[in-house]
Design an enzyme around this catalytic site. Structure first.
Site, short mmCIF file in Angstrom:
data_model
loop_
_atom_site.label_atom_id
_atom_site.label_comp_id
_atom_site.label_asym_id
_atom_site.label_seq_id
_atom_site.Cartn_x
_atom_site.Cartn_y
_atom_site.Cartn_z
N HIS A 113 114.34 -8.88 48.09
CA HIS A 113 112.97 -9.04 47.61
C HIS A 113 111.79 -9.22 48.66
CE1 HIS A 113 115.25 -11.89 44.80
NE2 HIS A 113 115.44 -10.90 44.33
N PRO A 114 111.49 -8.01 49.33
CA PRO A 114 110.51 -8.16 50.29
C PRO A 114 109.21 -8.22 49.57
CG PRO A 114 111.56 -5.87 50.08
CD PRO A 114 112.23 -6.76 49.40
#
Length: 561
Positions: A477-478
């Site tokens: 989930h960058p």
């Protein structure tokens, strides 16, 4: 910098870099409004069973054909481990290789965005966009439809939830004293209940299917297979995008605007290669500075998670399919009828809880899976088992995406600085202990044999810290590397309409612009960003804010549950 060989014939009103979650949504809304759009995408086709069968989700994110193959730099607080950072290099972007889990995020996430300078991005402001994009199907598993959208491009469904372990997880949460919620994406996030997924009629329903194919059908949108290298900027205005196609440099001209939607990894990389970023860093790589924006590539965030695994005392898990015959059966059922275990991502029960009294909304998320397996497809040697992916939602740790060189073929340096905040260790230990408590409830008694990870011997803080250091993985989930904020915020990269500060006719519209990571998976809020920014690009008034009040635990100040 080399001069392009020629200007290509793909000139359009809008040039979008990246056919991912937000880029596809923007392409459709702009094309639907009659604007001409060129979408630049380096990746290839999303055709084929490995992408489209939900149960095969571990395959595409581990295939060079579909994934950029990014890895972090050695993470100093994780014993120097280099963690995978998959990003979709395919039509549909990461929505074509992700776990298909659909989480809007908590209302308080978006109110926080507003409070730190993203004016117009409160929960009241974004809820109408979530509703516009959804076509929600509860599958008879609860939830109130007035909080959800119908008729939108994105099908959101639920699995059959017929595995007894899936039911046991929600019941164990209730037995442990937590609420049960019929719809964590609706009125009440906090609690245990069914997961939503972007699956329709047994197939992955990516942003490409929801938005890009309809955009192309309008005749106003074309997809160009090419590698975007930099934004062309003249007199402070974006005029197009330089690409490499068939080994030659070309420029795709934009009559109105250029929009970067290339991920929280590639969008800041392209900005910096275009001369937009921290001046000292650009100078170091011989890049001419066009806009000195200190925040480009900074503020990198992610969710880390540990797979708390248990061996099962009965053969009730998905392990029965983890052999040649079983996989053939699952594959055949899916290929012939789009049903069976392959028609679900198997993440069918969720949990969102608060770690302590005084925390106003959930800061821990559970993904429950009725098999003990890693994301790379390696199953536990114990055979039948189950696991809960768990981790803190709002880590204080921050990292950065920076350039290795000015060469567009060089992947950027990705340093998350995972677990660099001391509070992360306490928070993670709390996550593990609360998960153990849930697995110890009566609902799991018929199925629970023993703990596999962290293992029964890991009880002390020191022992748990060692397990965390060795076993945590990214939840992929960058976000946050081109932060949205007010123009006087030195670390903001874009304003509240996603316009790059210091350059005209250039926007960023993907998870890069999140000021802070949301409470859950990022595909849904990324698509929402595309929807909302499309209205800003078109000069439309935002949708009317909602006046719905989300549920908050009435005793959150004094009770953990």
């Amino acid at each position: 910098m080399n001069k392009p060989d020629h200007v290509a014939d793909y000139e359009a009103d809008y040039v979008i870099v990246g056919a991912g979650s937000a880029g596809c949504a923007m392409a459709f809304r702009l094309a639907e409004a009659g604007r001409s759009v060129t979408v630049i995408e380096h990746g290839g086709s999303d055709w084929g069973p490995l992408i489209n069968m939900p149960g095969a989700l571990s395959y595409p994110m581990n295939m060079a054909r579909y994934d950029w193959g990014f890895k972090t730099e050695p993470e100093p607080h994780l014993g120097g481990r280099r963690l995978a950072c998959p990003r979709g290099k395919v039509i549909g972007g990461s929505s074509s290789i992700n776990g298909m889990i659909y989480v809007r995020g908590h209302a308080r996430d978006f109110d926080h965005w507003r409070d730190v300078g993203a004016d117009g991005w409160s929960y009241a402001d974004v809820l109408p966009y979530f509703e516009r994009m959804e076509d929600w199907h509860s599958g008879g598993h609860g939830g109130a439809s007035e909080w959800r959208g119908s008729g939108g491009p994105l099908h959101v469904t639920r699995g059959k939830r017929d595995n007894p372990l899936v039911q046991a997880f929600v019941e164990a949460g209730r037995e442990a004293g937590y609420p049960v919620t019929g719809d964590y994406n609706g009125h009440q996030q906090e609690g245990f209940g069914p997961f939503d997924m972007t699956v329709w009629k047994g197939e992955r329903w990516s942003a490409a299917k929801a938005y890009l194919r309809p955009a192309e059908a309008t005749g106003k949108c074309r997809v160009l297979r090419a590698l975007a290298t930099r934004v062309m900027i003249e007199d402070g205005r974006a005029t197009g995008v330089e690409v490499v196609r068939h080994g030659k440099r070309e420029v795709i001209s934009a009559r109105a605007e250029v929009i970067l939607a290339a991920s929280a990894i590639n969008s800041p990389k392209i900005l910096m290669q275009s001369g937009i970023g921290p001046a000292a860093h650009l100078n170091e790589h011989g890049i001419n500075v066009i806009a000195d924006r200190a925040g480009v590539g900074q503020n990198l965030q992610d969710h880390l998670e540990l797979y708390v695994q248990a061996a099962a005392s009965q053969p009730v898990s998905l392990y029965k399919y983890w052999n040649l015959v079983g996989k053939a059966y699952v594959g055949a059922r899916w290929l012939l009828a789009r049903n069976g275990p392959g028609a679900s991502n198997q993440f069918e029960s969720a949990g969102f809880i608060r770690s302590a009294a005084g925390v106003d909304y959930p800061d821990i998320q559970f993904h429950f899976l009725p098999i003990a397996v890693r994301y790379d497809g390696q199953v536990s040697s114990a055979g039948h088992g189950f696991q809960a992916h768990v981790g803190p939602m709002r880590s204080a740790s921050r990292g950065a995406v920076t350039l290795r060189s000015s060469d567009h073929l060089e992947p950027p340096r990705i340093q998350f600085n995972y677990m660099s905040a001391q509070s992360d260790w306490q928070d993670f230990r709390t996550c593990i202990r609360l998960t153990r408590e849930i697995f110890a409830q009566p609902a799991f008694a018929p199925f629970y044999d023993r703990e596999l990870i962290p293992g029964a011997d890991a009880q002390s803080d020191e022992a748990l810290d060692a397990v965390i250091r060795d076993h945590v993985e990214s939840a992929y989930h960058p976000c946050g590397t081109a932060k949205m904020g007010r123009r006087d915020d030195q670390m903001a990269v874009v304003d509240a309409e996603a316009r790059v500060i210091g350059v005209e006719r250039l926007r960023v519209a993907d998870s890069s612009i999140f000021p802070r990571i949301t409470n859950g998976n990022l595909n849904a809020p990324s698509i929402m960003v595309g929807e909302k920014i499309a209205d800003a690009v078109l000069g439309r008034s935002p949708l009317t804010p909602s006046n719905r009040e989300p549920w908050m635990h009435p005793d959150w100040r004094t009770k953990q549950r």
